[in-house]
Write a protein that holds these residues in place. Sequence first.
Motif, PDB file in Angstrom:
ATOM      1  N   UNK A  87      54.535 124.307  45.699  1.00  0.00           N
ATOM      2  CA  UNK A  87      53.855 125.194  45.676  1.00  0.00           C
ATOM      3  C   UNK A  87      54.269 126.732  44.899  1.00  0.00           C
ATOM      4  N   UNK A  88      55.580 126.630  44.619  1.00  0.00           N
ATOM      5  CA  UNK A  88      55.794 127.423  44.728  1.00  0.00           C
ATOM      6  C   UNK A  88      57.344 127.601  43.898  1.00  0.00           C
ATOM      7  N   UNK A  89      57.404 128.202  43.342  1.00  0.00           N
ATOM      8  CA  UNK A  89      58.750 128.000  41.605  1.00  0.00           C
ATOM      9  C   UNK A  89      59.955 128.625  42.279  1.00  0.00           C
ATOM     10  N   UNK A  90      59.814 129.503  42.894  1.00  0.00           N
ATOM     11  CA  UNK A  90      61.304 130.600  42.952  1.00  0.00           C
ATOM     12  C   UNK A  90      61.693 130.612  44.645  1.00  0.00           C
ATOM     13  N   UNK A  91      60.449 131.062  44.965  1.00  0.00           N
ATOM     14  CA  UNK A  91      61.088 131.560  46.802  1.00  0.00           C
ATOM     15  C   UNK A  91      60.411 129.929  47.720  1.00  0.00           C
ATOM     16  N   UNK A  92      61.024 129.319  47.210  1.00  0.00           N
ATOM     17  CA  UNK A  92      60.467 128.043  47.963  1.00  0.00           C
ATOM     18  C   UNK A  92      60.332 128.490  49.262  1.00  0.00           C
ATOM     19  N   UNK A  93      59.585 127.785  50.363  1.00  0.00           N
ATOM     20  CA  UNK A  93      59.494 127.820  51.806  1.00  0.00           C
ATOM     21  C   UNK A  93      58.669 126.065  52.300  1.00  0.00           C
ATOM     22  N   UNK A  94      59.497 124.787  51.568  1.00  0.00           N
ATOM     23  CA  UNK A  94      59.133 124.033  51.843  1.00  0.00           C
ATOM     24  C   UNK A  94      59.748 123.350  52.926  1.00  0.00           C
ATOM     25  N   UNK A  95      60.802 123.211  53.948  1.00  0.00           N
ATOM     26  CA  UNK A  95      60.691 122.208  55.153  1.00  0.00           C
ATOM     27  C   UNK A  95      60.345 123.355  55.707  1.00  0.00           C
ATOM     28  N   UNK A  96      60.167 121.993  56.576  1.00  0.00           N
ATOM     29  CA  UNK A  96      59.744 122.204  58.322  1.00  0.00           C
ATOM     30  C   UNK A  96      60.215 122.235  59.326  1.00  0.00           C
ATOM     31  N   UNK A  97      59.815 122.695  60.516  1.00  0.00           N
ATOM     32  CA  UNK A  97      61.232 122.784  61.694  1.00  0.00           C
ATOM     33  C   UNK A  97      60.580 120.879  61.657  1.00  0.00           C
ATOM     34  N   UNK A  98      61.821 119.892  61.560  1.00  0.00           N
ATOM     35  CA  UNK A  98      61.335 118.433  61.706  1.00  0.00           C
ATOM     36  C   UNK A  98      60.979 118.160  60.228  1.00  0.00           C
TER      37      UNK A  98
END
Lengths: 336, 146, 372
Positions: C152-163
Amino acid sequence: MMTLLHNDFVLEMIRLVLYAVGLIAFAAFNAAYLSLLERKIPSWFQLRYGPKEVGWWGLLQPVADGIKLLTKQLLVQRGADVVLFKLAPAMVVIPAIMCLATIPFSETLVPRNINLGLLVIFSFSAIHVIGTMLGGWASYNKYASIAAARVVAQNIAYEIPLLLILVSLVMITHSFNLHTIVDQQAGGFWRWNVLRLSASPLMPVAFIIYFICMLAESNRAPFDMVEAESELIAGAFTEYSGMGFGLFFIAEYANIVVGCALGTILFLGGWHCPFGLLPGLHWFLIKMYFLCFTVIWVRWSFPRTQFYGLLNLSWKVLIPIALANLMITAIMLKLF
Amino acid sequence: MTLAELTTRLQTLQGSTVTATDHSKQGVNLDITIASNVIPELARLMSEAKFALEAITGVDWLAEQQIEIVYDFTSYTSGIRVAARTRVSRETPEVATISDVHPGANWHERESHDFFGITFTGHPGLIPLLLPEDADFHPLRKDYGA
Amino acid sequence: MSIEAKSIHRETFVINLGPQHPATHGVLRIKLTMDGEYIDDAEPIIGYGHRMQEKMGENRTYAKFLPNTARMDYVAALFNSQGYVGAVERLAGITVPERAEYIRVITAELNRVASHLLWAGAFLIDLGGFTPLLYTFDDREQILDLLESVTGARLTFCYYRFGGVCNDIDDEFVAGTRQFISRLRSRMPMYHALITKNIIFRKRCEGIGPITADVCRRYGGTGPVLRGAGVAYDVRKAEPYSVYPQFDFNVPVYPEGDCMARYRVRMDEIVESLRIIEQALDKLPAGPVMAEKVPRFLKPPKGECTFTVESARGSFGVRAISDGTDKAYRMKLRSPCFSNLSLFQECSRGMLLADALALLGSLDLVIPDIDR
């Protein structure tokens, strides 16, 4: 009125004014539209559009740029040498336009057919170095000072192979007159100086050396040490704003035009057709703009050379080859 | 240098407690607790063992009124990761610099000085690195409000 | 080069390179003491983009700090997230499902390729060649499109979650990635023809800015800078994390230590990353992408751990200390660029200005990563 027009002196004056206006317009027009091409041509290489909003195909972009430059304030840095700072752009742009005065565009279209035309061009083109150096020096800026020191070393280094090549060329043509030099090349591309292997087998090499030196003399990439934007911000022009910067810009393109025009005249047969048909202005312009295109092409294909690499190329490669070319030409002339 | 050799070498240091840790749980292979005055000796030892200094970390233990300094060392050849820790008092946190042995420590120490106010004695220029040059606060101390 | 400054009367002057300078790629300032065009001393002055990320890591909950990690090294943002979630998972003892680890590897390696492509273009700009940037951007754009479709992002990814990861990848992504791999592979010869074989580029890189393995060790330099100095150190091999041991890939090493070696390491790493991605796509297991029973308000038990990943620029390490609350007690972020830049002062001594800028460019610095 009619009698006035029959007066030779008046006619000559009118001719001079027309040529002066024409040449300045030609230089300015070339600066404007070469700068557009400088943005359009690489855009074809680089998967992008280039200017396209101002006017159809971006054709009014140079006008917009010109208005922007004209309306900007000409700032003078505190501590700068004001007189030299303001004089430098003029010292760069005037000689560049003066050089055009002896260029024969076609059989009949030549502002001033001077016997020593080649010498005139080289005398004038030597002045712009001083202008750039003064501009950099008077800016009171360390980046500009470094660039000023570079530009002198660079231009001296490249003047030598350039003149060596031209000496061998003049030995072949027996003339400094550009008109005569072009006329000798009439009849077809095999008679052009670039292919005149009977005079010296190194003629194509001489043309390449001429082209490299021309790039270096007009401070074009990959030899744009004077600007070197990733090292020296904008080099000698760092402190210039508005039309002061614009004049350096015009001078750069005028130098390219002069260099390419001279290359066309000296090596590519000027206004003559490659097949001996329909000689005229159009052939001159086609050849000249092809060289201009090559200049732009080179700029966008190569990284910048290192400064010592640039000097090494001149002193260790170009000058020996140019000297060899001179010797071979002399020997061939003596033998045949 | 193998892990066992390194452990014996480190155990010779005065007052050191060397614990072998589980890399998959702790992320380091060896954990050393050491007195703050032995740090330069440790740094020399690690340098001789061809270890690189990865980072210097401070931790402010407000309850104990102590500041902990953690040195992370890595070996590029064996991949061994060593964490060396020492504690100094919170009022006058002082420890000798190791930037003469590991020049990379220079910046890490300046950073720790910025954040925690730790004085690295013998450091060539303990001026703020990341904080403004006139900063007199130490943001990572737990009593720094933010 | 064997050119030495030999002048009887030496007079130096100071130049401020930056904070706004075309070659510093952000707000980095280097105070240069110059002797003509030779550098006597180059002191990097950093901190212009300092945001105190470590304090933010301490005064907000674990989950709230997650987006911050992408704002450090924004060119290869996924590695920072990977290091951070890895550290927190290690602290809290969360096991990540295998499919999620595979997806992490695929996306992170795509990010590495994107980062190296961007570097190659930006490095050429430092050397005064503009065109390659547009070509590398063209390829990087494909990666960003792929990553955008899952993150959902192109640069500042926040994709990984705990687990795990927040979004499963679909067939379209897999097909698109495979297509991209073959596309980039077919374009690599073009890059070598355009850049690697260019005579001016080689003259400007070969033998320029040598960094020895010992300098790297003393300053803690890692990543392509270290591998370009002939040391085969890669965190993915040295301290295997995630599912990297299941893949067959090489660690490119060039012993010369010059700008060319660093360039070649990165270009080879692109190829190796493509191999990893391809293997991961082939082996991609089915299953969930999030671990079950990850508490909504994470409170890891008291403890301390380190997690290091091989980012595109070197080893990125997180040292997390938990005091049992929902906020970290200490969150140390070790950025690779920080150490890589610190060796510049020693290595640039006596170099020409233009060569020093080639060296600076070849370090692949992201300034907000240094300043944190």
